[in-house]
Structures are given as C-alpha cells and as structure tokens.
Design a protein around this motif. Structure first.
Motif, mmCIF file in Angstrom:
data_model
loop_
_atom_site.group_PDB
_atom_site.id
_atom_site.type_symbol
_atom_site.label_atom_id
_atom_site.label_comp_id
_atom_site.label_asym_id
_atom_site.label_seq_id
_atom_site.Cartn_x
_atom_site.Cartn_y
_atom_site.Cartn_z
ATOM 1 N N PRO A 170 50.452 42.722 33.539
ATOM 2 C CA PRO A 170 49.261 42.829 32.458
ATOM 3 C C PRO A 170 48.073 41.537 33.134
ATOM 4 O O PRO A 170 47.260 41.755 33.263
ATOM 5 N N PHE A 171 48.667 40.628 33.245
ATOM 6 C CA PHE A 171 48.238 39.133 34.037
ATOM 7 C C PHE A 171 47.554 39.359 35.331
ATOM 8 O O PHE A 171 46.462 38.408 35.394
ATOM 9 N N THR A 172 48.355 40.556 36.378
ATOM 10 C CA THR A 172 47.427 40.373 37.919
ATOM 11 C C THR A 172 46.441 40.931 37.314
ATOM 12 O O THR A 172 45.389 40.730 38.243
ATOM 13 N N ILE A 173 46.321 41.899 36.735
ATOM 14 C CA ILE A 173 45.162 43.279 36.674
ATOM 15 C C ILE A 173 44.686 42.286 35.967
ATOM 16 O O ILE A 173 42.945 42.527 36.496
ATOM 17 N N LYS A 174 44.584 41.853 34.951
ATOM 18 C CA LYS A 174 43.243 40.973 34.810
ATOM 19 C C LYS A 174 42.942 39.519 35.080
ATOM 20 O O LYS A 174 41.733 39.203 35.612
#
Length: 250
Positions: free
Chosen positions: A130-134
C-alpha cells in the motif's frame, strides 16, 4: 553413472507432476471466481486512487488483456493455495537422502514453510505494497494521470507479494540446514556482510526501481537473516573455538 541418477530423475518427475497437477486443479477452481480475487488484489490501488493525492484508473490496453489478467490472477491464487502440497512434494524428494532422525522435521518443514510464505505475502500486502504503490503513483502525478494497464499492475503486485513470500522462507531454510548439520550460527555470522550485499541486490530485482521499495524489502530480509542466526544457534550451535575464530576473521 546415469543409471544411478535415473531413480532420482524419475522421482523428481513424479514430484513435479503432482505439484503441477495440484497447481492446475487449483487454477481451474480459482478461475471460476477470479473477479472476487481481483477485487482483493486491486484494493491497495483503489485506496491510493481514493486518497485524493493520486488520480488515475485501471485500463485495458489490448483486446485480450482482460483474459490474460484473469489467468494471472487465478495462477497467483492457485500458487498460494497449492503451497502446502508443493512443500510436501519438495520434502518427499529430499527425504530419501536424509537420516531417519532428520526425516522427523517433515511436518515442521511443511507447516512452517507454508506459514512463513503466507506471512511474507501478508506483510507485503498489508504493510509494504500500500505504501509503495501510493508513493510511486504520487511521483509526477501533478503532470500526468496514472492510467495503469491491468496486466502490468497484476504483474507488479504478484512480483512484490511472491518475492516477500519467498524471502520469508529464510528462517525455515536455516532451521532445516542447521538440523541436518550443514550450517551453524558461526557459518551465518561469517557470511553476514556478503548476505547484506545479496539482500540489496535481490531487493532491487524483486521490487520496483525505487529506493523506498528496495529498503522496505531489504530491512525485513536483514531481520530474517539475524533471526536465522539465532535459530541456527539454538538448533546447531558452533563449537566455542569455531565461533571465536569466526569473530577474529570478521
């Protein structure tokens, strides 16, 4: 020499056939409700899109992309479901070369191998992804909209999740190798500096080409390596003399 290897090759073929057959059956089952699985896969991306910091959507850029996307989703789910059988077949292939007391680790190997793979996949899905894609989508989003190919997104997602699943097998592998006497805690300590380099190389290969994702994968791997040293110390500790020599070499 070939005659000696023939039984092992036949056994390997048998184990591979069972694993592939299991994967195929699981794939067919998962394909029947791939849309439900896909909803779960695209949830982190949807959360990024609804955060008001990222604008974009999933798109289909070729006529057959939807079909291939469904197949990728189904194969990914089938792999997760088939992991216990795959680990079981791997063990049955290795077991004939082990002593009787070493064969007792079969159930822990299958159970913890599957558990650690799922823990790695869960860590990737709930923490890292979630952090990476955002973070990736926010880069340059003021200049362009993130219209992402559904096929490329699924490939990206599965590479990260499966990469973490495989990486979390390190403590299980350390336990198994220590149990059969191939490694000690001193062995792992001696290779620690080389392991750091390899870990960051693997993180660069398995994650998207950005530093944040690589660090997010490398740090847990380093922690897992340290955990593996502790496991080896409990299961097969090095003699004091060997440990002291190892520390001198460092």
């Amino acid at each position: 020499m070939f005659e000696d290897l023939k039984p092992h090759i036949q056994d390997l073929r048998k184990r591979l056939m069972i694993s592939v057959a299991t994967l195929l059956v699981a794939f067919l089952v998962c394909f029947s409700f791939w849309t439900h699985i896909f909803e779960w896969i695209k949830a982190p991306l949807q959360a990024a899109f609804t955060s008001k910091q990222v604008s974009g959507m999933l798109i289909q850029i070729s006529p057959a992309e939807g079909v291939f996307a469904a197949m990728k989703v189904s194969f990914f789910a089938a792999l997760l479901v088939s992991m216990p059988i795959i680990f079981w077949q791997l063990w049955l292939f290795i077991a004939p070369g082990l002593y009787k007391n070493e064969k007792k680790v079969v159930l822990p190997f299958v159970f913890f191998g599957t558990l650690m793979f799922l823990c790695g996949a869960a860590f990737a899905y709930f923490v890292v992804f979630p952090f990476t894609i955002k973070y990736i989508l926010m880069f340059g989003n003021e200049e362009f909209q993130a219209n992402i190919s559904v096929s490329s997104y699924i490939t990206f997602f599965t590479r990260v999740v499966i990469g973490f699943g495989v990486a979390f097998e390190l403590p299980v592998l350390a336990y198994f190798l220590a149990k059969i006497g191939l490694i000690t805690d001193a062995t792992l300590k001696g290779y620690f500096k080389y392991a750091i380099v390899i870990i960051f190389i693997l993180a660069a290969i398995l994650t998207p080409p950005d530093v944040v994702s690589q660090v997010f994968m490398a740090l847990p791997l380093i922690c897992l390596y340290l955990l593996s040293i502790l496991i080896a110390k409990i299961v097969n500790p090095a003699p004091k003399k060997e440990d002291e020599e190892e520390q001198k070499d460092q």
